[in-house]
Design an enzyme around this catalytic site. Structure first.
Site, short mmCIF file in Angstrom:
data_model
loop_
_atom_site.label_atom_id
_atom_site.label_comp_id
_atom_site.label_asym_id
_atom_site.label_seq_id
_atom_site.Cartn_x
_atom_site.Cartn_y
_atom_site.Cartn_z
N HIS A 137 0.85 -1.19 0.00
CA HIS A 137 0.00 0.00 0.00
C HIS A 137 0.88 1.24 0.00
O HIS A 137 1.95 1.26 0.62
CB HIS A 137 -0.92 0.00 1.22
N GLU A 173 -3.98 1.48 -7.27
CA GLU A 173 -4.38 2.63 -6.47
C GLU A 173 -3.49 3.83 -6.83
O GLU A 173 -2.38 3.95 -6.31
CB GLU A 173 -4.23 2.33 -4.97
#
Length: 255
Positions: A95, A167
């Site tokens: 992430h 993302e």
């Protein structure tokens, strides 16, 4: 045909009361949903509580991170063996918040990927470019590099049964979101990049979109052929908003 997955990343949010209440509400909101897999990733300290709260439902447990070591003198870490033991299945790695705040490299993330695969867990590999990289036209270059950290060390077969979450860093928690067409273009690039090594593996990889996914934009995103669900941040903390996203994924892929 790929089965969509919508996963909630709770990040650093939660309490015993919130976990029980949110999961109870999710169970009500998602009753009858069968066309989309659903996972949640609470903070590690609440994994056992979440597991019991979700018991008997279709909600699957995930986690937000993992260490590369299985045991030993590594204070503050959580191992893949521990996550497996407690019942977590989908484990987020790479992430942008980990890459940025904890200086995690592509190489370290690839090691985490390998450890998860060895333990029979499913990596949710997050990739994506910063705003500066996007403006410089480097989106594909960055995504390819982040994928290649795994592809070139573990081979295309390592991506069997894996989830990739695209993302764009500039869209995470900002309220900005890539347009459906922009997101689809990158998702197609990701699938095509893996297909150069193994087309069959590339076709079955679930590629989620993440980055300010909400009830308003989810349906249009999910109509795109290479968007197989979402990794949801803030909206996953509200049962009604999260349920709208899940149902949108189910409806789009059944259409």
């Amino acid at each position: 045909m790929r089965h969509p997955l919508v996963m909630g990343n709770w990040k650093l949010n939660g309490s015993r009361h919130m976990v029980n209440e949110l999961i109870a509400n999710l169970r009500k909101e998602l009753a009858g949903v069968t066309g989309c897999a659903v996972a949640i990733a609470p903070p590690d300290i609440y994994l056992d509580l979440a597991k019991h709260a979700a018991d008997g439902s279709h909600i699957v447990l995930g986690a937000q991170n993992v260490d590369v070591n299985l045991s030993g003198a590594f204070t503050g870490e959580t191992s893949a063996e521990m996550l497996k033991d407690i019942g977590a299945k989908y484990i987020i790695i790479g992430h942008s918040e980990r890459r940025t705040y904890h200086k995690e490299s592509d190489e370290l993330i690839a090691k985490k990927f390998a450890v998860l695969k060895e333990q029979g867990l499913i990596p949710v590999l997050c990739i994506g470019e910063t705003e500066a990289e996007n403006e410089a036209g480097k989106t594909e270059e960055v995504c390819a590099r982040q994928i290649d950290a795994v592809l070139k060390t573990q081979g295309a077969s390592a991506f069997e049964g894996v989830v990739i979450a695209y993302e764009p860093v500039w869209a995470i928690g900002t309220g900005k979101s890539a347009t459906p067409a922009q997101a689809q273009a990158v998702h197609k690039f990701i699938r095509d990049h893996i297909a150069k090594a193994d087309a069959k593996v590339a076709e079955q990889v679930i590629i989620q979109y993440g980055g300010s996914v909400n009830a308003a934009n989810a349906a249009e995103l999910f109509t795109q052929p290479d968007i197989d669900g979402a990794l949801v941040g803030g909206a996953s903390l509200k049962a009604d908003a999260f349920a709208v996203i899940v149902k949108a994924a189910e409806a789009a892929k059944q259409a």
